[in-house]
Motif scaffolding. Structure first.
Motif, mmCIF file in Angstrom:
data_model
loop_
_atom_site.group_PDB
_atom_site.id
_atom_site.type_symbol
_atom_site.label_atom_id
_atom_site.label_comp_id
_atom_site.label_asym_id
_atom_site.label_seq_id
_atom_site.Cartn_x
_atom_site.Cartn_y
_atom_site.Cartn_z
ATOM 1 N N LEU A 285 19.083 52.585 88.059
ATOM 2 C CA LEU A 285 20.314 52.152 87.417
ATOM 3 C C LEU A 285 20.423 52.763 86.034
ATOM 4 O O LEU A 285 19.416 53.117 85.413
ATOM 5 N N THR B 1 25.876 51.314 86.391
ATOM 6 C CA THR B 1 26.132 52.166 87.542
ATOM 7 C C THR B 1 24.877 52.239 88.410
ATOM 8 O O THR B 1 23.761 52.202 87.880
ATOM 9 N N PRO B 2 25.011 52.348 89.728
ATOM 10 C CA PRO B 2 23.837 52.450 90.595
ATOM 11 C C PRO B 2 23.152 53.803 90.556
ATOM 12 O O PRO B 2 22.264 54.065 91.348
ATOM 13 N N GLU C 87 32.600 58.666 86.517
ATOM 14 C CA GLU C 87 32.824 57.253 86.208
ATOM 15 C C GLU C 87 34.233 57.053 85.645
ATOM 16 O O GLU C 87 34.980 56.216 86.109
ATOM 17 N N SER D 253 23.337 52.646 82.382
ATOM 18 C CA SER D 253 24.509 51.987 81.808
ATOM 19 C C SER D 253 25.268 52.952 80.909
ATOM 20 O O SER D 253 24.739 53.964 80.454
ATOM 21 N N CYS E 179 29.067 48.990 81.237
ATOM 22 C CA CYS E 179 29.030 49.021 82.697
ATOM 23 C C CYS E 179 27.659 49.467 83.204
ATOM 24 O O CYS E 179 26.970 50.260 82.554
ATOM 25 N N SER F 161 30.898 50.496 89.738
ATOM 26 C CA SER F 161 30.064 50.043 88.627
ATOM 27 C C SER F 161 30.265 48.547 88.408
ATOM 28 O O SER F 161 31.304 47.988 88.758
ATOM 29 N N THR F 162 29.261 47.914 87.801
ATOM 30 C CA THR F 162 29.285 46.469 87.571
ATOM 31 C C THR F 162 29.430 46.180 86.084
ATOM 32 O O THR F 162 28.785 46.836 85.253
ATOM 33 N N LEU F 163 30.253 45.217 85.753
ATOM 34 C CA LEU F 163 30.454 44.840 84.353
ATOM 35 C C LEU F 163 29.240 44.080 83.824
ATOM 36 O O LEU F 163 28.839 43.067 84.397
ATOM 37 N N ILE F 164 28.641 44.555 82.748
ATOM 38 C CA ILE F 164 27.576 43.823 82.059
ATOM 39 C C ILE F 164 28.205 42.851 81.064
ATOM 40 O O ILE F 164 27.917 41.664 81.064
ATOM 41 N N SER G 157 37.496 46.611 81.691
ATOM 42 C CA SER G 157 36.786 46.523 82.965
ATOM 43 C C SER G 157 36.048 47.821 83.253
ATOM 44 O O SER G 157 36.221 48.827 82.556
ATOM 45 N N CYS G 158 35.246 47.794 84.326
ATOM 46 C CA CYS G 158 34.482 48.965 84.744
ATOM 47 C C CYS G 158 35.144 49.622 85.943
ATOM 48 O O CYS G 158 35.867 48.969 86.712
#
Length: 241
Positions: free
Chosen positions: A65, A152-153, A173, A67, A150, A80-83, A75-76
């Motif tokens: 992962l 990201t994987p 991204e 960031s 964000c 991607s996931t929002l931290i 937002s992301c």
């Protein structure tokens, strides 16, 4: 006339036969036992190998992962996931002290030991505004800048200046424009990649200045032109892999 019949009985020592037979049985038993032990050991090794393979198959694989900060958005991007999200902050455009980097300040701060009131020898951080974002939607000037951090994987994320696309093998991204403080201002700042379709912080359109963001142009002084063009605004892309 009757003749006597003599019957001769020969006695063979049974102990000799018994000992020989017992020895033969003992040898056979030991051989069979040895073969059984070897077979069990082989089967045990096979079982251990199968168990190890099963554990490896079921073991969770650690996902790499990384960031990055998405400047100008709440937002992301998809994937991607929002931290956390918050407000872009930096030091004043006309001051030379404090830090030079922009920070994404969370919208839910926590406090430690503090003493309210300004101190002339402390560092300052102010909210950031759009100033020279004339490629963006109308009405954005002087509005404050949101941000999102964000996850990201992918294992690596980078900002590529002067490009609005990633190189082969990289995942885009988001894309945007390179922005910073104006070159005429005494305050320094870092360059950040602001999303090409930025959001604003609601009810923040008053011109309070603070940390400000302007487009970044290429200048043909030691910078090769071509490929760069004098006075042209630079794009940017945040890419991951």
């Amino acid at each position: 006339m009757t003749f006597p019949v003599w019957i001769l009985f020969v006695s063979i020592p049974c102990c000799l036969c018994s000992n020989s037979w017992n020895k033969r049985l003992l040898i056979n038993d030991q051989t069979a036992l040895h073969e059984t032990i070897q077979k069990l050991q082989t089967e045990l090794q096979q079982l251990k190998s199968e168990v190890t393979q099963l554990k490896q198959q079921r073991a969770p694989v650690a996902t790499p992962l990384s960031s990055y900060t998405r400047w100008g958005r709440h937002s992301c991007p998809a994937g991607s996931t929002l931290i956390y999200r918050g407000f872009a902050g930096g030091h004043s455009y006309n001051e030379t002290g404090s830090g030079v980097n922009f920070l994404c300040l969370p919208d839910d701060p926590l406090w430690g030991i503090h003493k309210d009131g300004y101190n002339s020898y402390s560092g300052w951080i102010l909210g950031a505004e759009y100033e020279g974002g004339y490629f963006f939607e109308s009405g954005i000037r002087d509005s404050d800048v949101p941000c999102a951090v964000c996850l990201t994987p992918h294992s690596t994320s980078i900002v590529i200046p002067a490009r609005n696309a990633c190189y082969d093998g990289w995942h885009l991204e988001y894309t945007g424009y390179l922005m910073s403080n104006a070159h005429r201002h005494p305050g320094e700042s870092e360059y950040i990649c602001v999303d090409a379709h930025p959001d604003v912080i609601p009810n923040s359109s008053s011109n309070t200045n603070g940390a400000v963001l302007y487009m970044v142009e290429s200048i043909c002084q030691s910078l090769p032109c071509p490929p760069y063009v004098a006075g042209r605004e630079l794009t940017c892309a945040v890419c991951s892999k």
